[in-house]
Scaffold this motif. Sequence first.
Motif, PDB file in Angstrom:
ATOM      1  N   PRO A  18       9.202  -9.864   0.212  1.00 41.35           N
ATOM      2  CA  PRO A  18       8.734 -10.828  -0.792  1.00 41.35           C
ATOM      3  C   PRO A  18       9.864 -11.089  -1.766  1.00 41.35           C
ATOM      4  O   PRO A  18      10.723 -10.228  -1.982  1.00 41.35           O
ATOM      5  N   MET A  19       9.900 -12.270  -2.341  1.00 41.64           N
ATOM      6  CA  MET A  19      10.997 -12.587  -3.271  1.00 41.64           C
ATOM      7  C   MET A  19      11.010 -11.636  -4.461  1.00 41.64           C
ATOM      8  O   MET A  19      12.054 -11.346  -5.036  1.00 41.64           O
ATOM      9  N   SER A  20       9.826 -11.144  -4.833  1.00 41.67           N
ATOM     10  CA  SER A  20       9.705 -10.236  -5.964  1.00 41.67           C
ATOM     11  C   SER A  20       8.441  -9.397  -5.804  1.00 41.67           C
ATOM     12  O   SER A  20       7.468  -9.844  -5.181  1.00 41.67           O
ATOM     13  N   ASN A  21       8.474  -8.186  -6.352  1.00 46.80           N
ATOM     14  CA  ASN A  21       7.253  -7.389  -6.447  1.00 46.80           C
ATOM     15  C   ASN A  21       6.431  -7.770  -7.671  1.00 46.80           C
ATOM     16  O   ASN A  21       5.285  -7.341  -7.809  1.00 46.80           O
ATOM     17  N   ASP A  22       7.037  -8.557  -8.553  1.00 52.66           N
ATOM     18  CA  ASP A  22       6.359  -9.002  -9.769  1.00 52.66           C
ATOM     19  C   ASP A  22       5.629 -10.315  -9.512  1.00 52.66           C
ATOM     20  O   ASP A  22       6.033 -11.115  -8.662  1.00 52.66           O
ATOM     21  N   ALA A  23       4.574 -10.547 -10.266  1.00 54.64           N
ATOM     22  CA  ALA A  23       3.783 -11.766 -10.089  1.00 54.64           C
ATOM     23  C   ALA A  23       4.532 -12.978 -10.633  1.00 54.64           C
ATOM     24  O   ALA A  23       4.964 -12.997 -11.784  1.00 54.64           O
ATOM     25  N   VAL A  24       4.697 -13.981  -9.783  1.00 54.32           N
ATOM     26  CA  VAL A  24       5.245 -15.279 -10.167  1.00 54.32           C
ATOM     27  C   VAL A  24       4.254 -16.327  -9.675  1.00 54.32           C
ATOM     28  O   VAL A  24       3.901 -16.330  -8.495  1.00 54.32           O
ATOM     29  N   ALA A  25       3.785 -17.185 -10.575  1.00 49.34           N
ATOM     30  CA  ALA A  25       2.724 -18.129 -10.211  1.00 49.34           C
ATOM     31  C   ALA A  25       3.193 -19.569 -10.367  1.00 49.34           C
ATOM     32  O   ALA A  25       3.552 -20.001 -11.463  1.00 49.34           O
ATOM     33  N   THR A  26       3.200 -20.310  -9.274  1.00 49.11           N
ATOM     34  CA  THR A  26       3.535 -21.729  -9.314  1.00 49.11           C
ATOM     35  C   THR A  26       2.376 -22.503  -9.941  1.00 49.11           C
ATOM     36  O   THR A  26       1.225 -22.362  -9.518  1.00 49.11           O
ATOM     37  N   SER A  27       2.703 -23.308 -10.956  1.00 53.22           N
ATOM     38  CA  SER A  27       1.705 -24.155 -11.618  1.00 53.22           C
ATOM     39  C   SER A  27       2.209 -25.586 -11.646  1.00 53.22           C
ATOM     40  O   SER A  27       3.423 -25.831 -11.658  1.00 53.22           O
ATOM     41  N   GLU A  48      -7.962 -26.463  -3.178  1.00 47.44           N
ATOM     42  CA  GLU A  48      -9.216 -26.953  -3.750  1.00 47.44           C
ATOM     43  C   GLU A  48      -9.205 -28.470  -3.921  1.00 47.44           C
ATOM     44  O   GLU A  48     -10.189 -29.144  -3.612  1.00 47.44           O
ATOM     45  N   ARG A  49      -8.082 -29.008  -4.397  1.00 43.21           N
ATOM     46  CA  ARG A  49      -8.003 -30.458  -4.641  1.00 43.21           C
ATOM     47  C   ARG A  49      -7.188 -31.191  -3.577  1.00 43.21           C
ATOM     48  O   ARG A  49      -6.914 -32.386  -3.717  1.00 43.21           O
ATOM     49  N   ARG A  50      -6.762 -30.484  -2.540  1.00 39.70           N
ATOM     50  CA  ARG A  50      -6.094 -31.073  -1.380  1.00 39.70           C
ATOM     51  C   ARG A  50      -4.898 -31.946  -1.753  1.00 39.70           C
ATOM     52  O   ARG A  50      -4.672 -33.020  -1.173  1.00 39.70           O
ATOM     53  N   CYS A  51      -4.155 -31.508  -2.761  1.00 39.69           N
ATOM     54  CA  CYS A  51      -2.915 -32.169  -3.211  1.00 39.69           C
ATOM     55  C   CYS A  51      -3.137 -33.573  -3.749  1.00 39.69           C
ATOM     56  O   CYS A  51      -2.184 -34.362  -3.842  1.00 39.69           O
ATOM     57  N   ALA A  52      -4.374 -33.911  -4.102  1.00 41.36           N
ATOM     58  CA  ALA A  52      -4.671 -35.267  -4.551  1.00 41.36           C
ATOM     59  C   ALA A  52      -4.101 -35.618  -5.929  1.00 41.36           C
ATOM     60  O   ALA A  52      -3.621 -36.738  -6.129  1.00 41.36           O
ATOM     61  N   PRO A  53      -4.133 -34.721  -6.914  1.00 42.67           N
ATOM     62  CA  PRO A  53      -3.611 -35.095  -8.234  1.00 42.67           C
ATOM     63  C   PRO A  53      -2.130 -35.473  -8.184  1.00 42.67           C
ATOM     64  O   PRO A  53      -1.361 -34.967  -7.360  1.00 42.67           O
ATOM     65  N   VAL A  54      -1.751 -36.365  -9.083  1.00 42.43           N
ATOM     66  CA  VAL A  54      -0.351 -36.790  -9.191  1.00 42.43           C
ATOM     67  C   VAL A  54       0.410 -35.741  -9.992  1.00 42.43           C
ATOM     68  O   VAL A  54       0.017 -35.371 -11.092  1.00 42.43           O
ATOM     69  N   VAL A  55       1.509 -35.260  -9.429  1.00 46.41           N
ATOM     70  CA  VAL A  55       2.278 -34.180 -10.050  1.00 46.41           C
ATOM     71  C   VAL A  55       3.353 -34.757 -10.972  1.00 46.41           C
ATOM     72  O   VAL A  55       4.079 -35.684 -10.600  1.00 46.41           O
ATOM     73  N   GLU A  56       3.420 -34.192 -12.168  1.00 46.10           N
ATOM     74  CA  GLU A  56       4.417 -34.623 -13.150  1.00 46.10           C
ATOM     75  C   GLU A  56       5.509 -33.584 -13.373  1.00 46.10           C
ATOM     76  O   GLU A  56       6.651 -33.925 -13.681  1.00 46.10           O
ATOM     77  N   ARG A  57       5.145 -32.308 -13.184  1.00 46.38           N
ATOM     78  CA  ARG A  57       6.100 -31.229 -13.453  1.00 46.38           C
ATOM     79  C   ARG A  57       5.627 -29.957 -12.770  1.00 46.38           C
ATOM     80  O   ARG A  57       4.432 -29.753 -12.604  1.00 46.38           O
ATOM     81  N   ILE A  58       6.578 -29.114 -12.372  1.00 43.42           N
ATOM     82  CA  ILE A  58       6.257 -27.857 -11.705  1.00 43.42           C
ATOM     83  C   ILE A  58       6.897 -26.717 -12.483  1.00 43.42           C
ATOM     84  O   ILE A  58       8.060 -26.797 -12.885  1.00 43.42           O
ATOM     85  N   THR A  59       6.134 -25.652 -12.712  1.00 45.09           N
ATOM     86  CA  THR A  59       6.663 -24.486 -13.415  1.00 45.09           C
ATOM     87  C   THR A  59       6.344 -23.228 -12.608  1.00 45.09           C
ATOM     88  O   THR A  59       5.438 -23.221 -11.764  1.00 45.09           O
ATOM     89  N   PHE A  60       7.098 -22.172 -12.898  1.00 52.41           N
ATOM     90  CA  PHE A  60       6.930 -20.905 -12.191  1.00 52.41           C
ATOM     91  C   PHE A  60       6.697 -19.814 -13.227  1.00 52.41           C
ATOM     92  O   PHE A  60       7.632 -19.206 -13.742  1.00 52.41           O
ATOM     93  N   ASP A  61       5.439 -19.606 -13.533  1.00 49.99           N
ATOM     94  CA  ASP A  61       5.055 -18.681 -14.594  1.00 49.99           C
ATOM     95  C   ASP A  61       5.429 -17.248 -14.213  1.00 49.99           C
ATOM     96  O   ASP A  61       5.098 -16.780 -13.116  1.00 49.99           O
ATOM     97  N   GLY A  62       6.088 -16.567 -15.122  1.00 50.37           N
ATOM     98  CA  GLY A  62       6.482 -15.188 -14.879  1.00 50.37           C
ATOM     99  C   GLY A  62       7.824 -15.026 -14.210  1.00 50.37           C
ATOM    100  O   GLY A  62       8.321 -13.897 -14.081  1.00 50.37           O
ATOM    101  N   ALA A  63       8.435 -16.131 -13.787  1.00 48.72           N
ATOM    102  CA  ALA A  63       9.693 -16.029 -13.039  1.00 48.72           C
ATOM    103  C   ALA A  63      10.816 -15.430 -13.879  1.00 48.72           C
ATOM    104  O   ALA A  63      11.599 -14.605 -13.395  1.00 48.72           O
TER     105      ALA A  63
END
Length: 308
Positions: A130-139, A155-170
Motif C-alpha cells: 500500500p502507498m501508506s499504512n496511514d489513512a489518506v482519503a480522496t475527496s 453511490e453517485r456513479r460519478c455524476a456530479p461535476v468535479v471542481e477540485r480533488i484533495t487527499f485528506d491526511g496525505a
Amino acid sequence: MSVVVLTGGVGGAKLVLGLTQILPADQITAIVNTGDDFRHLGLWVSPDLDTLLYTLSGKANAVQGWGREGETWTFLETLRTLGGEDWFALGDGDLALHVLRTMRMSRGDTLAQITADFAHHWGVGITMLPMSNDAVATSLETDAGRLAFQSYFVERRCAPVVERITFDGAKQARSAPGVCEAILSADTRTILIAPSNPYLSIDPLLAVPGIEAALRAATAPVVAVTPIVGGDAVKGPTAKLMRELGVAVSPASVAAHYGTLLDGFLVDERDPTAQLSLPTFACDTLMHSLADRVRVAESALRFADSLR
C-alpha cells in the motif's frame, strides 16, 4: 532486476498481471493507491488492493474486472431487509477480506502486513505495498458539495461535476516501509506508472511525502502507460473528469500532468504523438485478453530498457 509499478485498481491490475507472465513474481513490486480506502458498515475496505489480490490470484470477476468470480450476495440481500446501506456492494466472499483486515487493524497490524499475508495465503508472489499504512482519503469538491471518493464513484456513479480533488491526511502520512526503497533501489530496472486514472489513482500516491521525491531521484527510467485510447478513456471517469477540470482528453494532457516526472510515455497507436515533447513508444494498449496484457507489459519493458 526488479520492476516497480505505481497502480490503482482495474487497469493497473491488468498491466501487473501481464508482467507476471514474463517476469518472475519476486521481481515485481506494486505500489498501490489507498486513497479509495474507506470504512463501510464498520469494516475497512481497500478496493484497489483487493482488485489486485483478486486479479493475481485468479479470483477476479472476468467481466467486471473487479470483485470476485462467482460471488454470492446473501449478506447484502439480508442487509436490505433490515434497512441497511446497500449502495456499496459487499459480496459474501469479499466480506472475508474486510472483516479480517478490520480485525487485524484493530489489534495494531499495519495495512502492509495484512496485505502481505493475504497475498501469501492466495499464492500471489509479487510484493504488494500500500502507498501508506496511514489513512489518506480522496475527496472531491463537486457541484453537489464535498464528496468522499466512494460516495462520488459508487453511490453517485460519478455524476456530479468535479471542481477540485484533495487527499485528506496525505501531508501527515508516511510512505509504507519498502515503497521509497523499491523506487530508489539500484536493482530497479524500471518504474512503470500504470494506465490508472492519473487524478484519482496516481495523484494520491504522489501526494504522500517522499514518493514523488523518490521518483525524481530514481536512477531507473520512469515510464507511464497511457490511460487514453483513441481520444477517450477505456472505462471509468477519467475522460469526464479531465473535461470538467478543463483539460483536453489526450495523451499529451496526461503527459503534461505528470510533467518532468516521466522519462518516457507509452501511448496508444490510435493517438497522435506530435504534441508530446518526451520520448514515446506507440502500440496497441487495449488489454481485453491475457495476451493483450502480456503485449502491453512487454512493450513497456522494452521501451523502458531503451531509455536506460
